[in-house]
Design an enzyme around this catalytic site. Structure first.
Site, PDB file in Angstrom:
ATOM      1  N   GLY A  20      10.044  56.898  53.327  1.00  0.00           N
ATOM      2  CA  GLY A  20      10.120  55.996  52.264  1.00  0.00           C
ATOM      3  C   GLY A  20      11.138  55.168  52.046  1.00  0.00           C
ATOM      4  N   SER A  23      11.379  50.652  50.299  1.00  0.00           N
ATOM      5  CA  SER A  23      11.242  49.852  49.055  1.00  0.00           C
ATOM      6  C   SER A  23      11.965  50.817  47.881  1.00  0.00           C
ATOM      7  CB  SER A  23       9.858  49.483  48.394  1.00  0.00           C
ATOM      8  OG  SER A  23       9.213  50.734  48.234  1.00  0.00           O
ATOM      9  N   ASN A  98      12.394  61.415  50.737  1.00  0.00           N
ATOM     10  CA  ASN A  98      12.306  60.440  49.498  1.00  0.00           C
ATOM     11  C   ASN A  98      10.794  59.881  49.117  1.00  0.00           C
ATOM     12  OD1 ASN A  98      13.124  58.307  47.260  1.00  0.00           O
ATOM     13  ND2 ASN A  98      12.249  57.147  49.189  1.00  0.00           N
ATOM     14  N   TYR A 163       0.914  64.895  41.186  1.00  0.00           N
ATOM     15  CA  TYR A 163       2.265  64.325  41.201  1.00  0.00           C
ATOM     16  C   TYR A 163       3.183  65.558  40.669  1.00  0.00           C
ATOM     17  CZ  TYR A 163       6.521  61.488  40.922  1.00  0.00           C
ATOM     18  OH  TYR A 163       7.587  61.043  41.039  1.00  0.00           O
ATOM     19  N   ALA A 166       3.360  68.575  42.673  1.00  0.00           N
ATOM     20  CA  ALA A 166       4.225  68.354  43.901  1.00  0.00           C
ATOM     21  C   ALA A 166       5.509  68.255  43.550  1.00  0.00           C
ATOM     22  CB  ALA A 166       3.776  66.939  44.618  1.00  0.00           C
ATOM     23  N   LYS A 167       6.081  67.425  42.661  1.00  0.00           N
ATOM     24  CA  LYS A 167       7.647  67.403  42.198  1.00  0.00           C
ATOM     25  C   LYS A 167       8.184  68.607  41.859  1.00  0.00           C
ATOM     26  CE  LYS A 167       7.967  63.404  43.638  1.00  0.00           C
ATOM     27  NZ  LYS A 167       8.999  63.235  44.881  1.00  0.00           N
TER      28      LYS A 167
HETATM   29  N1  LIG Z   1      11.203  55.503  40.138  1.00  0.00           N
HETATM   30  C1  LIG Z   1      11.330  56.349  39.395  1.00  0.00           C
HETATM   31  O1  LIG Z   1      11.112  56.233  38.177  1.00  0.00           O
HETATM   32  C2  LIG Z   1      11.492  57.947  39.848  1.00  0.00           C
HETATM   33  C3  LIG Z   1      11.724  58.931  39.058  1.00  0.00           C
HETATM   34  C4  LIG Z   1      11.600  60.133  39.253  1.00  0.00           C
HETATM   35  C5  LIG Z   1      11.502  60.625  40.713  1.00  0.00           C
HETATM   36  N2  LIG Z   1      11.361  59.379  41.563  1.00  0.00           N
HETATM   37  C6  LIG Z   1      11.327  59.689  42.987  1.00  0.00           C
HETATM   38  O2  LIG Z   1      12.239  59.006  43.832  1.00  0.00           O
HETATM   39  C7  LIG Z   1      11.564  58.693  45.108  1.00  0.00           C
HETATM   40  C8  LIG Z   1      11.465  57.400  45.146  1.00  0.00           C
HETATM   41  O3  LIG Z   1      10.893  56.727  44.309  1.00  0.00           O
HETATM   42  P1  LIG Z   1      10.433  55.101  44.255  1.00  0.00           P
HETATM   43  O4  LIG Z   1       9.991  54.793  42.623  1.00  0.00           O
HETATM   44  O5  LIG Z   1      11.323  54.178  44.793  1.00  0.00           O
HETATM   45  O6  LIG Z   1       9.162  55.355  45.087  1.00  0.00           O
HETATM   46  P2  LIG Z   1       7.816  54.433  45.448  1.00  0.00           P
HETATM   47  O7  LIG Z   1       6.672  54.933  44.805  1.00  0.00           O
HETATM   48  O8  LIG Z   1       8.374  52.784  45.427  1.00  0.00           O
HETATM   49  O9  LIG Z   1       7.571  54.762  47.014  1.00  0.00           O
HETATM   50  C9  LIG Z   1       8.736  55.104  47.884  1.00  0.00           C
HETATM   51  C10 LIG Z   1       8.320  54.679  49.393  1.00  0.00           C
HETATM   52  O10 LIG Z   1       7.311  55.477  49.945  1.00  0.00           O
HETATM   53  C11 LIG Z   1       6.616  54.748  50.860  1.00  0.00           C
HETATM   54  N3  LIG Z   1       5.331  55.615  51.086  1.00  0.00           N
HETATM   55  C12 LIG Z   1       4.451  56.025  50.190  1.00  0.00           C
HETATM   56  N4  LIG Z   1       3.302  56.634  50.573  1.00  0.00           N
HETATM   57  C13 LIG Z   1       3.727  56.624  52.097  1.00  0.00           C
HETATM   58  C14 LIG Z   1       3.283  57.182  53.376  1.00  0.00           C
HETATM   59  N5  LIG Z   1       1.864  57.708  53.226  1.00  0.00           N
HETATM   60  N6  LIG Z   1       3.797  57.089  54.306  1.00  0.00           N
HETATM   61  C15 LIG Z   1       5.085  56.689  54.455  1.00  0.00           C
HETATM   62  N7  LIG Z   1       5.542  55.905  53.405  1.00  0.00           N
HETATM   63  C16 LIG Z   1       4.893  55.959  52.252  1.00  0.00           C
HETATM   64  C17 LIG Z   1       6.273  53.431  49.920  1.00  0.00           C
HETATM   65  O11 LIG Z   1       5.689  52.527  50.921  1.00  0.00           O
HETATM   66  C18 LIG Z   1       7.669  53.258  49.274  1.00  0.00           C
HETATM   67  O12 LIG Z   1       8.478  52.443  50.162  1.00  0.00           O
HETATM   68  C19 LIG Z   1      10.081  59.458  45.200  1.00  0.00           C
HETATM   69  O13 LIG Z   1      10.164  60.851  45.483  1.00  0.00           O
HETATM   70  C20 LIG Z   1       9.711  59.523  43.695  1.00  0.00           C
HETATM   71  O14 LIG Z   1       8.752  60.681  43.148  1.00  0.00           O
HETATM   72  C21 LIG Z   1      11.198  58.100  41.054  1.00  0.00           C
END
Ligand SMILES: NC(=O)c1ccc[n+]([C@@H]2O[C@H](COP(=O)([O-])OP(=O)(O)OC[C@H]3O[C@@H](n4cnc5c(N)ncnc54)[C@H](O)[C@@H]3O)[C@@H](O)[C@H]2O)c1
Length: 256
Positions: A20, A23, A98, A163, A166-167
């Site tokens: 991932g 982005s 990620n 979600y 899973a987390k």
């Molecule tokens: N942004 C937040 O506020 C936040 C908060 C807590 C935890 N997180 C965790 O941090 C990590 C990154 O967060 P984010 O907000 O940058 O994530 P995001 O939702 O923007 O997605 C991350 C990336 O995963 C890719 N992706 C999604 N489905 C996919 C698939 N089936 N195959 C391949 N790639 C796939 C997307 O294209 C994206 O580039 C995640 O694990 C998220 O759960 C984020």
């Protein structure tokens, strides 16, 4: 000193894989490791953003950054991509699991298919990517795996039960994999981010008002950006954390 300017010499020429990475936080991690002189590959399905990122960074970093279009719900595709990465760049020393999909879903509407798909995007690949990468880490004498969890599962948030499940599971998976892989010098830790403002989060879920409300819950009164996760990830993957495994690092500006 920012995470982008701190230098860990052990990452120079070492192979790093980020899922991932196209982005948001993943893109910041790809950039962070690439600027350390690592050979970074990432798996994603967001074709245009991923290509743009790989091309931009490849012009600026010591090694080209490689994007592998891989749907992480397809376990064979993960295995193929990992094999290609190892063949092209050498044994993987750092894996960041990620990728995720924080889709909101109403409790009463969740079907079995929705649940299974949600777990496939948020949890299943964390295990199978680690399983695919482990042989090359073993052969190289060890490595570091970092799994991305979230503080969301600790906050009673009703908007995404699948979600959150899973987390939470990622924390348990991290501890179990750390126990299994520790004797092979493979460390496994996880990061629990709080709210991190990304372009996608802004497009889908966040508003200026909701950001302000979340920031009120933090000790630090500035919204976190993806860069905030890079330093902790570099640290956990680095030799500075050689004695750390099976741990959860919370990076939330002080909510919990
Ligand atoms: N942004 C937040 O506020 C936040 C908060 C807590 C935890 N997180 C965790 O941090 C990590 C990154 O967060 P984010 O907000 O940058 O994530 P995001 O939702 O923007 O997605 C991350 C990336 O995963 C890719 N992706 C999604 N489905 C996919 C698939 N089936 N195959 C391949 N790639 C796939 C997307 O294209 C994206 O580039 C995640 O694990 C998220 O759960 C984020």
């Amino acid at each position: 000193m920012s995470a982008m300017s701190a230098q860990f010499p052990e990452f120079r020429d070492c192979t790093v894989l980020v899922s991932g990475g196209g982005s948001g936080i993943g893109a910041a991690l790809v950039e962070g490791f690439a600027r350390q002189g690592a050979k970074v590959s990432f798996l994603d399905i967001a074709e245009a953003e991923s290509r743009e990122l790989a091309e931009r960074l490849s012009r600026e970093t010591a090694h080209p950054v490689s994007f592998y279009h891989t749907d992480l719900r397809d376990i064979d595709a993960i295995r193929r991509a990992v094999n290609e990465v190892v063949e092209k760049s050498g044994p993987i020393r750092v894996l960041v699991n990620n990728a995720a999909w924080d889709d909101r879903h109403e409790f009463d509407d969740v079907t079995e298919d929705y649940w299974d798909n949600n777990q496939a995007v948020n949890l299943r690949h964390v295990f199978f990517t680690s399983q695919a990468v482990a042989p090359s880490m073993r052969a190289a004498g060890g490595g570091a795996i970092i799994n991305m969890s979230s503080i969301a599962f600790k906050l009673n948030m009703g908007v995404f039960p699948a979600y959150a499940a899973a987390k939470a599971a990622i924390v348990g998976l991290t501890k179990s994999m750390a126990g299994r892989l520790g004797p092979e010098n493979i460390r496994v830790n996880c990061i629990l981010p709080g709210m991190v403002v990304t372009e996608r989060q802004m497009k889908l879920w966040l508003t200026e008002e909701s950001i302000a409300r979340s920031v009120q819950e933090q000790c630090l009164k500035t919204p976190l950006k993806p860069d905030a996760i890079v330093g902790p990830a570099l640290f956990l993957a680095s030799d500075c954390a050689a004695g750390m495994t099976a741990q959860s690092l919370i990076v939330d500006g002080g909510v919990l």
